[in-house]
Design a protein around this motif. Structure first.
Motif, PDB file in Angstrom:
ATOM      1  N   PRO A  52      27.766   9.366 103.564  1.00  0.00           N
ATOM      2  CA  PRO A  52      26.349   9.662 103.306  1.00  0.00           C
ATOM      3  C   PRO A  52      26.002   9.758 101.812  1.00  0.00           C
ATOM      4  O   PRO A  52      24.850   9.552 101.436  1.00  0.00           O
ATOM      5  CB  PRO A  52      26.133  11.017 103.995  1.00  0.00           C
ATOM      6  N   ASP A  53      26.989  10.036 100.959  1.00  0.00           N
ATOM      7  CA  ASP A  53      26.734  10.111  99.523  1.00  0.00           C
ATOM      8  C   ASP A  53      26.794   8.742  98.842  1.00  0.00           C
ATOM      9  O   ASP A  53      26.623   8.637  97.633  1.00  0.00           O
ATOM     10  CB  ASP A  53      27.736  11.052  98.841  1.00  0.00           C
ATOM     11  N   ASP A  66      36.416  10.063  97.941  1.00  0.00           N
ATOM     12  CA  ASP A  66      35.728  10.720  96.826  1.00  0.00           C
ATOM     13  C   ASP A  66      35.239  12.121  97.172  1.00  0.00           C
ATOM     14  O   ASP A  66      35.384  13.040  96.386  1.00  0.00           O
ATOM     15  CB  ASP A  66      34.550   9.868  96.347  1.00  0.00           C
ATOM     16  N   CYS A  67      34.628  12.273  98.367  1.00  0.00           N
ATOM     17  CA  CYS A  67      34.030  13.574  98.688  1.00  0.00           C
ATOM     18  C   CYS A  67      34.611  14.246  99.929  1.00  0.00           C
ATOM     19  O   CYS A  67      34.282  15.388 100.215  1.00  0.00           O
ATOM     20  CB  CYS A  67      32.518  13.424  98.852  1.00  0.00           C
ATOM     21  N   GLY A  68      35.442  13.528 100.690  1.00  0.00           N
ATOM     22  CA  GLY A  68      36.073  14.117 101.860  1.00  0.00           C
ATOM     23  C   GLY A  68      35.255  14.056 103.138  1.00  0.00           C
ATOM     24  O   GLY A  68      35.694  14.547 104.177  1.00  0.00           O
ATOM     25  N   SER A  69      34.084  13.436 103.099  1.00  0.00           N
ATOM     26  CA  SER A  69      33.261  13.337 104.301  1.00  0.00           C
ATOM     27  C   SER A  69      33.959  12.469 105.346  1.00  0.00           C
ATOM     28  O   SER A  69      34.570  11.453 105.020  1.00  0.00           O
ATOM     29  CB  SER A  69      31.900  12.725 103.957  1.00  0.00           C
ATOM     30  N   ARG A  74      29.757   1.698 108.725  1.00  0.00           N
ATOM     31  CA  ARG A  74      30.085   0.348 108.275  1.00  0.00           C
ATOM     32  C   ARG A  74      28.851  -0.277 107.637  1.00  0.00           C
ATOM     33  O   ARG A  74      27.815  -0.401 108.277  1.00  0.00           O
ATOM     34  CB  ARG A  74      30.539  -0.517 109.444  1.00  0.00           C
ATOM     35  N   GLU A  75      29.004  -0.656 106.377  1.00  0.00           N
ATOM     36  CA  GLU A  75      27.918  -1.312 105.651  1.00  0.00           C
ATOM     37  C   GLU A  75      28.400  -2.698 105.256  1.00  0.00           C
ATOM     38  O   GLU A  75      29.541  -2.861 104.808  1.00  0.00           O
ATOM     39  CB  GLU A  75      27.548  -0.508 104.399  1.00  0.00           C
ATOM     40  N   PRO A  76      27.557  -3.734 105.410  1.00  0.00           N
ATOM     41  CA  PRO A  76      27.997  -5.092 105.086  1.00  0.00           C
ATOM     42  C   PRO A  76      28.359  -5.236 103.602  1.00  0.00           C
ATOM     43  O   PRO A  76      27.707  -4.647 102.737  1.00  0.00           O
ATOM     44  CB  PRO A  76      26.791  -5.968 105.415  1.00  0.00           C
TER      45      PRO A  76
END
Length: 157
Positions: A52-53, A66-69, A74-76
């Motif tokens: 989400p970040d 990076d943030c542990g989320s 999935r983003e193209p």
């Protein structure tokens, strides 16, 4: 009691929890996750895992590095990327013996950078440069026919 400090019942650590006991152990990643990603890339449907970040990573991942989320979507991948850095390999590992000399490149593909072999250029020539526009795909290693991430110069440039 055994020398390692575990209980004699042999059940130490088998409760399914993580090391500090705060929750279940995450599903382990496997080569199948990477193979699935390679198949998608080969089909022109490559993707990055994005939290989400907005931090991007490549499979296999279960959490954002990076943030542990653990909320990854999935983003193209971008259709083209740019070479950020490269190296001409003259002395390869045994798995790439028949491929040498070749160019290994790190390419910016939007939310992620990927490493692969740059093909369609002369390794000893001056056609390879930082900023070169490339497309990503999957090709075979000459040495053993195994799949690998391959980049080729973008014809639209």
């Amino acid at each position: 009691m055994s020398d390692d400090g575990a209980g004699d019942d042999g059940d130490a650590g088998s409760d399914g929890g993580d090391a500090d006991g705060t929750g279940p152990t995450p599903t382990p990643v496997s080569d199948a996750d990477y193979d699935e990603w390679l198949d998608a890339l080969a089909a022109g449907e490559g993707y990055a895992l994005v939290c989400p970040d907005g931090h991007g990573s490549l499979p296999p991942r279960r959490i954002c590095p990076d943030c542990g989320s653990d909320a990854l979507s999935r983003e193209p991948l971008a259709e083209t990327g740019r070479v950020e850095t490269f190296s001409v390999v003259h002395v390869p590992s045994p798995r790439f013996a028949d491929d040498a000399p070749y160019v290994t490149a790190v390419v910016d593909l939007g939310p992620v950078r990927a490493t692969g072999v740059l093909r369609g250029v002369e390794p000893e020539g001056d056609a390879v440069e930082v900023g070169l526009s490339v497309t990503a795909g999957v090709e075979e290693r000459a040495t053993d026919g195994e799949p690998l991430v391959a980049f080729r110069p973008d014809d639209g440039e």
